[in-house]
Write an enzyme that holds these catalytic residues in place. Sequence first.
Site, short mmCIF file in Angstrom:
data_model
loop_
_atom_site.label_atom_id
_atom_site.label_comp_id
_atom_site.label_asym_id
_atom_site.label_seq_id
_atom_site.Cartn_x
_atom_site.Cartn_y
_atom_site.Cartn_z
N ASN A 1 -20.82 11.03 -20.91
CA ASN A 1 -21.85 11.42 -21.51
C ASN A 1 -22.29 12.34 -20.36
O ASN A 1 -23.00 11.95 -19.29
CB ASN A 1 -23.07 10.46 -22.11
CG ASN A 1 -24.35 11.33 -22.22
OD1 ASN A 1 -24.26 12.62 -22.35
ND2 ASN A 1 -25.41 10.48 -22.20
N TRP A 2 -22.17 13.66 -20.32
CA TRP A 2 -22.35 14.54 -19.13
C TRP A 2 -23.95 14.66 -18.94
O TRP A 2 -24.31 15.35 -18.05
CB TRP A 2 -21.73 15.64 -19.25
CG TRP A 2 -20.12 15.88 -19.20
CD1 TRP A 2 -19.32 14.67 -18.91
CD2 TRP A 2 -19.35 16.99 -19.15
NE1 TRP A 2 -18.21 15.14 -18.89
CE2 TRP A 2 -18.12 16.44 -18.77
CE3 TRP A 2 -19.49 18.40 -19.19
CZ2 TRP A 2 -16.95 17.23 -18.98
CZ3 TRP A 2 -18.53 19.26 -19.22
CH2 TRP A 2 -17.05 18.78 -19.06
N HIS B 1 -29.59 8.65 -28.21
CA HIS B 1 -29.32 8.30 -26.95
C HIS B 1 -31.02 7.80 -26.55
O HIS B 1 -31.91 8.58 -26.98
CB HIS B 1 -28.91 9.27 -25.98
CG HIS B 1 -28.89 9.01 -24.56
ND1 HIS B 1 -29.74 8.77 -23.79
CD2 HIS B 1 -27.70 8.48 -24.06
CE1 HIS B 1 -29.22 8.35 -22.65
NE2 HIS B 1 -28.05 8.15 -22.73
N GLU C 1 -32.63 8.61 -23.70
CA GLU C 1 -33.35 9.79 -23.27
C GLU C 1 -34.00 10.68 -24.27
O GLU C 1 -34.96 11.26 -24.20
CB GLU C 1 -32.37 10.58 -22.35
CG GLU C 1 -32.44 9.97 -20.97
CD GLU C 1 -31.00 10.12 -20.21
OE1 GLU C 1 -30.18 11.22 -20.56
OE2 GLU C 1 -30.52 9.16 -19.49
N GLY D 1 -28.54 5.05 -15.65
CA GLY D 1 -29.17 6.07 -14.74
C GLY D 1 -29.76 5.19 -13.38
O GLY D 1 -30.44 5.82 -12.37
N SER E 1 -25.13 2.48 -16.11
CA SER E 1 -24.69 2.48 -14.85
C SER E 1 -23.19 1.81 -14.88
O SER E 1 -22.70 0.62 -13.99
CB SER E 1 -25.68 1.43 -13.99
OG SER E 1 -26.69 2.18 -13.99
N GLY F 1 -23.50 9.00 -15.10
CA GLY F 1 -23.00 9.48 -13.91
C GLY F 1 -21.73 9.39 -13.61
O GLY F 1 -21.18 10.32 -13.07
P1 PGA Z 1 -25.44 5.96 -16.72
O1 PGA Z 1 -25.85 6.64 -18.08
O2 PGA Z 1 -23.97 5.74 -16.90
O3 PGA Z 1 -25.82 7.35 -15.80
O4 PGA Z 1 -26.46 4.88 -16.54
C1 PGA Z 1 -25.16 6.15 -19.27
C2 PGA Z 1 -25.73 6.94 -20.50
O5 PGA Z 1 -26.93 7.19 -20.35
O6 PGA Z 1 -24.95 7.20 -21.57
#
Ligand code: PGA
Length: 254
Positions: free
Chosen positions: A13-14, A98, A100, A176, A216, A238
């Site tokens: 997931n960029w 997601h 976010e 993240g 993460s 990330g």
């Molecule tokens: P992350 O993000 O690997 O940077 O924690 C995962 C995601 O939001 O899909």
Amino acid sequence: MNKNLRKTVIAGNWKMNKTPSEALEFVKELAPIADNADCDVVACVPYVCLQNALASAAGSKLKIGAQNLHWEAKGAYTGEISADMLKDLGVEYVIIGHSERRQYFAETDVTVNKKVVSALAAGLKPILCVGELLAEREQGITAEIVRMQTKVALIGVEKESLKDIIIAYEPVWAIGTGKTATSDQADEVCGIIRDVIAELYDKDAAEGTTIQYGGSMNAGNAKELLSKYHVDGGLIGGASLKSADFGIIVDAAK
Ligand code: PGA
């Protein structure tokens, strides 16, 4: 059932990273990783990068996904993109719900459900994200939250469509932040999601569904997380932006 009978999928997931020109080059680095993988490999890129990513991935096993869509097929929805538009471009996967998007763009379980239904109707494969906030984990309501998110997201989804859906368990506190769920925590909640699918459909459907962990996940912890019975892949933020790290995670799925 044997976990190896389920499809393992590693998806990047960029988020809002990389320009179209950067995508054109970067996907050339990802394509050989996908070609040498034992699992399905997906790159979910910003809308404006889709065309270049698809062009660079052509002829390889790398699949391309979007990160969102609108549930209506067309109309007066300024700035939005429909499932049919993505499908017409040649996109195969789409991330839906997601955290976010839930957090910053007011997505709810209800709109997530509309998006899942519309993606499936257009022939796209949703990567449906669910996961609890830190406060919810601390209150001991992780199972309730994740169960509800999963159930509402799947309203109106037929059992035959489940093979096209990936569910990603992403604890919001791990995204993240560098804080990963332990492999046991990830396995436990992915197992809870599998139980919900068994209740809604049946045991076969549950055992056949790909459930990813995300939050993460990186080159150092992927192998341990992916070794768990209920964890069938990863949604990687990330660490998907560097091909070397992403390649190690894909290798860890072997
Ligand atoms: P992350 O993000 O690997 O940077 O924690 C995962 C995601 O939001 O899909």
